[in-house]
Design a protein around this motif. Sequence first.
Motif, short mmCIF file in Angstrom:
data_model
loop_
_atom_site.label_atom_id
_atom_site.label_comp_id
_atom_site.label_asym_id
_atom_site.label_seq_id
_atom_site.Cartn_x
_atom_site.Cartn_y
_atom_site.Cartn_z
N GLU A 1 0.80 -1.23 0.00
CA GLU A 1 0.00 0.00 0.00
C GLU A 1 0.84 1.28 0.00
N LEU B 1 1.30 3.92 -3.22
CA LEU B 1 0.73 5.27 -3.12
C LEU B 1 1.81 6.35 -3.19
N MET C 1 -4.34 10.12 -3.90
CA MET C 1 -4.89 8.78 -4.18
C MET C 1 -4.84 7.91 -2.93
N VAL C 2 -5.79 6.98 -2.85
CA VAL C 2 -5.85 6.04 -1.74
C VAL C 2 -5.84 4.61 -2.29
N SER D 1 4.01 9.13 4.67
CA SER D 1 4.83 8.50 3.61
C SER D 1 4.08 8.31 2.30
N ARG D 2 2.85 7.91 2.38
CA ARG D 2 2.10 7.58 1.16
C ARG D 2 1.75 8.80 0.32
N ARG D 3 1.96 9.99 0.87
CA ARG D 3 1.57 11.21 0.16
C ARG D 3 2.75 11.92 -0.50
N THR D 4 3.93 11.30 -0.45
CA THR D 4 5.08 11.96 -1.04
C THR D 4 5.99 10.90 -1.66
#
Lengths: 426, 426
Positions: A123, A127, A317-318, B157-160
Motif C-alpha cells: 500500500e 501510493l 490517491m488512496v 509516507s504515502r503522500r510523497t
Amino acid sequence: MSTSTALLTDHYELTMLAAALRDGTADRPCVFEVFARRLPEGRRYGVVAGTGRVLDAIESFRFGEAELELLRRTAVVDDATLEWLAAYEFTGDVDGYPEGELYFPGSPILSVRAPFGVGVVLETLVLSILNHDSAIASAAARMVGAANGRRMIEMGSRRTHEEAATASARAAYLAGFTATSNLEAARRFGIPTTGTCAHAFTLLHDDEESAFRGQVEALGVGTTLLVDTYDITKGIDTAIAVAGPGLGGVRIDSGDLGVLARQARDQLDSLGAKDTRIVVSGDLDEYSIAALRAEPVDAYGVGTSLVTGSGAPTAGMVYKLVDVDGRPVAKRSSHKESRGGRKSALRRHKDTGTALEEIVFPVDDRPEAAEHDRELPVPLVRGGRRVEGLDTLAQSRERLRAALVSVPWEGLKLSRGEPAIPTTFR
Amino acid sequence: MSTSTALLTDHYELTMLAAALRDGTADRPCVFEVFARRLPEGRRYGVVAGTGRVLDAIESFRFGEAELELLRRTAVVDDATLEWLAAYEFTGDVDGYPEGELYFPGSPILSVRAPFGVGVVLETLVLSILNHDSAIASAAARMVGAANGRRMIEMGSRRTHEEAATASARAAYLAGFTATSNLEAARRFGIPTTGTCAHAFTLLHDDEESAFRGQVEALGVGTTLLVDTYDITKGIDTAIAVAGPGLGGVRIDSGDLGVLARQARDQLDSLGAKDTRIVVSGDLDEYSIAALRAEPVDAYGVGTSLVTGSGAPTAGMVYKLVDVDGRPVAKRSSHKESRGGRKSALRRHKDTGTALEEIVFPVDDRPEAAEHDRELPVPLVRGGRRVEGLDTLAQSRERLRAALVSVPWEGLKLSRGEPAIPTTFR
C-alpha cells in the motif's frame, strides 16, 4: 544503501500482516483499488504517472537480511511474520490505467488482486509513487498546454528531494516537457538533458565578456548565454559580439520576462541574430507561461512550480480494500465512503472523439458497449510477472498527447472548475 | 542502483565546470553561500534541516564508471572534464548552521569554500536536500508547537515520493515529532516507528469484533484500535469488550474530530477505560491541531500537510557564488540581488534570553560582541573531511527545542506575519 524497496513502507502494513497471519485471514483473496476521491481543487483532469516505477518497485519488494534485521531488532513483528516476509514475493495480478492516461474522481487507477497479506504490504509504496508522480505530471500537462508547442525545460531538481527530483523529471517528460536538467533522469530513464551555464560562471570571471568567451569556446556558438547577470542590453551586445549572430540562444532569468523578451528579440534582430532563441525562466508556472504566449519566447525553463505540483504537491490517491473473498467491502462511518467491489472503467466518447463521461462499473456488470467506448485499465502483472510489451515512456507520452485532444475544450482551461467529464458509477 | 550521488545534479553544473576547466578559471578559490531570500509567505521562522544528509551526500559524490559512462554517452562534457570528474573528491571547507537551528531571511545557512570546479558541482544536490528537509522541519515545528506537548506521529509516507518520505520522517522527528510510520527511517536514522492496523484489517474480517480480537491477540491490549470503520460508538463498545478497560488506545480517522474525541472520552471513561488514549488523524495541519487543544486528544497522526510542508513544500534556498579570489561578487541586474562576500552570523539576545536580531556580517568585519550573542555557523567539513563530534539527530532535536524557547512570543503564533526577528546586514 539497500536496493530493496521493502522498508519504504508504513509500520502498520506489517503489524496488520502479523495479526492476519495469526488469526488465519492473511490468505483471504482480496482486491485493493487505487483511486482519487477528488481532483485537487479546481483541476479539470489528472494524469496517471508512476505506474512503470510502481512495477519496478514491486519487483524489488523483497525482505533481505538488512530489512529483516531492522524488523527483528525493533520487534515490529513476531518470528512467524519474519519468516513469511523472508519468503515474500508478489504473486498477484495487477491491472491499471496505463501511464499517460487521464483520470477523474473515482477512476480505478490501479487494481491489485492478491491474498490479503501479499497485497496489503504494498500500500504505502504504491501510493508514494503514484501520488508523487501523478501530481507532477498533472501540473506539467497544464504547463505544456499553456506553452502551446514551445519547448519546455524541467529544471526544478534543486527545489525538491534529490530522488523526487529524478522522478519529477520523468513525470514532466511524460507530460510533454522537452528536456530536463537532471542527469540521473538521463541515466535511469533515458530522458534528454540540457544546460549551459549559471550566473556563477559569469561572476567567476573578471568580466562578462571573458565568461561568454569561455562558454562559447567550450560549448560552441550553439550554446545559450545567460545575459542577465549585470545589464541585459549590454549582456546581449556582448553575447553577439563574442559568439556572432549564429549564437544559439540567450536566457533571461529575472525581471518582467514579457517586456524583456520583446526588447531582447528586437535587439537580437537588429544585431542580425534572427535565429538566436530566447529562453526565459524564473518562477514560471502555467499561468505565467500562458501570459507569455504573445511574446517572442522560444523556450521556458520551469522549476519550483513543476516539482511542487503547482499548488497540488500530492495527488491524494488512496489504496482501499474493496473486495474480500468475492464479497464487496467498504468503510461506512463517514463522508469518506468508498464503493466496494472490484471495478473496471471505460471512457465514452462522442462521434467526434470528444470524451463524454468516465463510466466506472463492477467487473461483472459491464455496461452495454457504445461505438466510441475505450476500455481504460490494462493488465500489468499476472501471477507476479510483469506483462510483456507494456508501453515505453515515449508511448505513454504519446498516449497523454492523444488523450488531451479528446478532452472537451472547457476541460483544458487553466481556470478552476469542475472535472472535464463526469464520472458515472454503475 | 548506484550509491553515488554524483548524477543527482543539474546538467549545467558540469558544462560550467567543463568551460571553467578549459579557460583556466576552475581553480579560482571561491565561496558559495546557501541562504533564503525570504521565508515562505507569512512564516515567522525557518528550521535548518538536512545538513547531516548533505554531509553524507558530499561523501558519496564520486563519479564511478556508471556515472562517467552516462556522461560519455550523452556527450555532456569533454574528455578532459571526464578525467577530472573521475578523480573528483570534495577537498574544501564547509561551515553552516547546525541542524535544528532557526534561520531567517539572509541567514548564511551553509558556506562552501573550494576551488570553483570543486564547489560548483555540489549546488543542485545541496539545495535539493536543504530545501526539502528544511521545508518539512519548518512545517513540523509549527505543528509540534500547536500540539503543546501531546504526542505527534508522522504518517505521511504515502503522500510523497518514497525517498522523500524517509527524509520527511527524519525532518519531522528533528522538529519534535514523537514517532513515524516509516520503517526505512528507523533503519537509516534510528527514528522510533509506530503503527497498528488500518481500516482494511477490519474490512478483511467477518465483523469488527473478529478484527479487534485478531489485533489484540497479535499486538496485545496495549495496541490502538481503529474504531471508525462502521459506527464509532459501537466500535468503542466492541473495542473495550474485546480488550478490556486496559486497552492502550483508540484511533478516530474521520468526522468532526473534536466532537468525536469528547464523545469517545466520555464513553471510554464510562466503560472504565480511563487510561485508554485517544489518537486522532485525518487531514490534520497545524491549525486543526491547535483547534483541538481543548479536546481530550492524546496524540495526533499527521500525514499530507506534514510531507507537503503545509503550503510551503520547498524552502526556497539558493546556493550563490559570493566570493572569487577574495573579491566579493554578486549579480546585480534585478530585484534578486545578492550580497557579495563571505559572511558569518550571530544572533543577539536580550538578558532574558529572548532573541532580538539576526546579524549577518562579513567574516573580516565582526560586530563588537554583546553579552548574549550566539555565533551561528559551526565548522562542518575541513579539507574535505567531516569535522568530528558533530551533533547527533537527538542533539539537533534538543537544539531546536531550546532555540524555539528564545523566539519572541509573537514569532510563535500560527497566523501569518513578519519574521520573528529582523535580519541586520552589516
